[in-house]
Scaffold this motif. Structure first.
Motif, PDB file in Angstrom:
ATOM      1  N   THR A 231       0.900  -1.118  -0.209  1.00  0.00           N
ATOM      2  CA  THR A 231       0.052  -0.183   0.086  1.00  0.00           C
ATOM      3  C   THR A 231       0.945   1.288  -0.171  1.00  0.00           C
ATOM      4  N   GLU A 232       0.461   2.552  -0.605  1.00  0.00           N
ATOM      5  CA  GLU A 232       0.925   3.568  -0.674  1.00  0.00           C
ATOM      6  C   GLU A 232       0.131   4.586   0.046  1.00  0.00           C
ATOM      7  N   ARG A 233       0.793   5.486   0.843  1.00  0.00           N
ATOM      8  CA  ARG A 233       0.113   6.498   1.879  1.00  0.00           C
ATOM      9  C   ARG A 233       0.225   7.704   0.794  1.00  0.00           C
ATOM     10  N   VAL A 234      -0.707   8.532   0.744  1.00  0.00           N
ATOM     11  CA  VAL A 234      -0.756   9.855   0.338  1.00  0.00           C
ATOM     12  C   VAL A 234      -1.351  10.827   1.014  1.00  0.00           C
ATOM     13  N   LEU A 235      -0.873  12.156   1.242  1.00  0.00           N
ATOM     14  CA  LEU A 235      -1.313  13.013   2.374  1.00  0.00           C
ATOM     15  C   LEU A 235      -1.379  14.256   1.800  1.00  0.00           C
ATOM     16  N   GLY A 236      -2.131  15.105   1.798  1.00  0.00           N
ATOM     17  CA  GLY A 236      -2.184  16.600   1.543  1.00  0.00           C
ATOM     18  C   GLY A 236      -3.460  17.228   1.410  1.00  0.00           C
ATOM     19  N   ARG A 237      -3.434  18.255   0.683  1.00  0.00           N
ATOM     20  CA  ARG A 237      -4.699  19.263   0.328  1.00  0.00           C
ATOM     21  C   ARG A 237      -5.035  18.686  -1.052  1.00  0.00           C
ATOM     22  N   PHE A 238      -6.422  18.392  -0.863  1.00  0.00           N
ATOM     23  CA  PHE A 238      -6.923  17.934  -2.134  1.00  0.00           C
ATOM     24  C   PHE A 238      -7.579  19.211  -3.143  1.00  0.00           C
ATOM     25  N   ARG A 239      -7.292  19.263  -4.223  1.00  0.00           N
ATOM     26  CA  ARG A 239      -7.807  20.157  -5.291  1.00  0.00           C
ATOM     27  C   ARG A 239      -8.717  19.437  -6.028  1.00  0.00           C
ATOM     28  N   ALA A 240     -10.181  19.834  -6.266  1.00  0.00           N
ATOM     29  CA  ALA A 240     -11.046  19.151  -6.882  1.00  0.00           C
ATOM     30  C   ALA A 240     -10.581  19.673  -8.424  1.00  0.00           C
ATOM     31  N   GLU A 241     -11.288  18.675  -9.445  1.00  0.00           N
ATOM     32  CA  GLU A 241     -10.889  19.111 -10.682  1.00  0.00           C
ATOM     33  C   GLU A 241     -12.055  20.064 -11.349  1.00  0.00           C
ATOM     34  N   ASP A 242     -11.676  20.725 -12.130  1.00  0.00           N
ATOM     35  CA  ASP A 242     -12.822  21.791 -12.746  1.00  0.00           C
ATOM     36  C   ASP A 242     -13.980  21.131 -13.328  1.00  0.00           C
ATOM     37  N   ARG A 243     -14.075  19.930 -13.835  1.00  0.00           N
ATOM     38  CA  ARG A 243     -15.280  19.273 -14.278  1.00  0.00           C
ATOM     39  C   ARG A 243     -15.590  18.094 -13.568  1.00  0.00           C
ATOM     40  N   PRO A 244     -16.757  18.024 -12.762  1.00  0.00           N
ATOM     41  CA  PRO A 244     -16.901  16.873 -12.301  1.00  0.00           C
ATOM     42  C   PRO A 244     -17.154  15.786 -13.055  1.00  0.00           C
ATOM     43  N   GLY A 245     -17.015  14.699 -12.252  1.00  0.00           N
ATOM     44  CA  GLY A 245     -17.261  13.367 -13.162  1.00  0.00           C
ATOM     45  C   GLY A 245     -18.620  13.031 -13.592  1.00  0.00           C
ATOM     46  N   ALA A 246     -19.001  11.867 -14.055  1.00  0.00           N
ATOM     47  CA  ALA A 246     -20.607  11.732 -14.379  1.00  0.00           C
ATOM     48  C   ALA A 246     -20.960  10.505 -13.350  1.00  0.00           C
ATOM     49  N   VAL A 247     -20.166  10.052 -12.464  1.00  0.00           N
ATOM     50  CA  VAL A 247     -20.789   9.262 -11.343  1.00  0.00           C
ATOM     51  C   VAL A 247     -21.390   9.964 -10.276  1.00  0.00           C
ATOM     52  N   THR A 248     -22.364   9.472 -10.030  1.00  0.00           N
ATOM     53  CA  THR A 248     -23.154   9.846  -8.835  1.00  0.00           C
ATOM     54  C   THR A 248     -23.174   9.353  -7.449  1.00  0.00           C
ATOM     55  N   THR A 249     -22.858  10.088  -6.719  1.00  0.00           N
ATOM     56  CA  THR A 249     -22.644   9.804  -5.191  1.00  0.00           C
ATOM     57  C   THR A 249     -23.574  10.607  -4.171  1.00  0.00           C
TER      58      THR A 249
END
Length: 288
Positions: A131-149
């Protein structure tokens, strides 16, 4: 000064831990430079079985770990910690041998730090992944994806369990049922009324952790992470199965930085059960 013990530390008895040991477990985490994570310890001590060695003078714990049982097919060992002042004295080996005796013929799995990997190899564990750990401030993409949550509702739990079972290959109902109370946010992804993924966000130190992250594909995983990240102003952390290179690359592009790595190891079983293609991140890294 600690009073001398009549027994060498490696001969001290191992006892079961309870929720009354929560602060002592958190002290042990802090002693090793980890977040205190009383929240996570609380979940693990309620969903699993804690084992510890008490300081002879009664001032806390020499060592601790937690075993989460999933029936006869698998048990996960996590939070294997030895107080810094007692490191490299054979205590982790002593505690791990005790766990292996207690679990008998049940196969075991754990996530090993580089420091712990050699010990587990000597005890007969084999490497099956990373496993690889990632950490930091997340920057959202300009265009949202098509998946509904959307936020998970109470009546989603049964569907989450059904989704989870083939992904992990074991029944994790006792853990999933605790997610609504444990997590700050719990979201599901869906398509045409069918659940295609779920993910939780929970606090650890000054960060928020994404996990578990179960999804039909990378697009669903990205959508769940994006939605959870939008709900917090804390740094984001995730421990991602290293096979999911696309998701890891995307998380780095979105501002998270690569961190520590752990080795997934098993004993008594050739690999983890289930479907790794849909298992993006576990509930909580079981480190040792």
């Amino acid at each position: 000064m600690h009073s001398p013990s009549p027994l060498p530390l490696v001969d001290l008895p191992v006892r079961r831990l309870t929720r009354g040991d929560l602060v002592a477990c958190a002290d042990l985490s802090e002693d090793r430079g980890w977040p205190r994570d009383e929240h996570r310890w609380g979940l693990l001590l309620s969903a699993g079985t804690g084992y510890g060695i008490a300081e002879p003078d009664g001032t806390g714990l020499v060592a601790a770990c937690v075993v989460t049982s999933y029936g006869p097919r698998l048990a996960a060992v996590g939070m294997m910690l030895v107080a810094a002042r007692h490191a490299r004295q054979g205590i982790a080996r002593r505690l791990m041998r005790h766990v292996m005796e207690e679990t008998g013929s049940t196969p075991l799995a754990l996530y090993a730090t580089p420091e712990g990997q050699r010990l587990y190899e000597e005890l007969g564990f084999a490497q099956v992944g990373r496993t690889e750990r990632v950490l930091g401030r997340f920057r959202a993409e300009d265009r949202p994806g098509a998946v509904t949550t959307r936020p998970a509702a109470a009546d989603d739990l049964q569907a989450m369990v059904r989704l989870d079972l083939p992904v992990f290959g074991i029944d994790r109902t006792h853990l999933i049922a605790r997610l609504p109370a444990f997590s700050d946010r719990l979201r599901v992804a869906e398509e045409d009324g069918e659940l295609t993924g779920y993910a939780a966000l929970w606090p650890s130190g000054d960060a928020h952790v994404v996990g578990p992250l179960i999804a039909r594909d990378t697009a669903n995983a990205k959508a769940l992470v994006t939605a959870l990240a939008a709900s917090t102003d804390r740094p984001l952390r995730a421990d991602v199965d290293a096979r999911h290179e696309e998701l890891l690359g995307w998380l780095v592009e979105r501002g998270l930085e690569p961190g520590s790595r752990t080795t997934v190891m098993t004993y008594g079983i050739e690999d983890l059960p289930g479907d790794a293609t849909r298992r993006f991140a576990p509930l909580t890294i079981a480190t040792g």
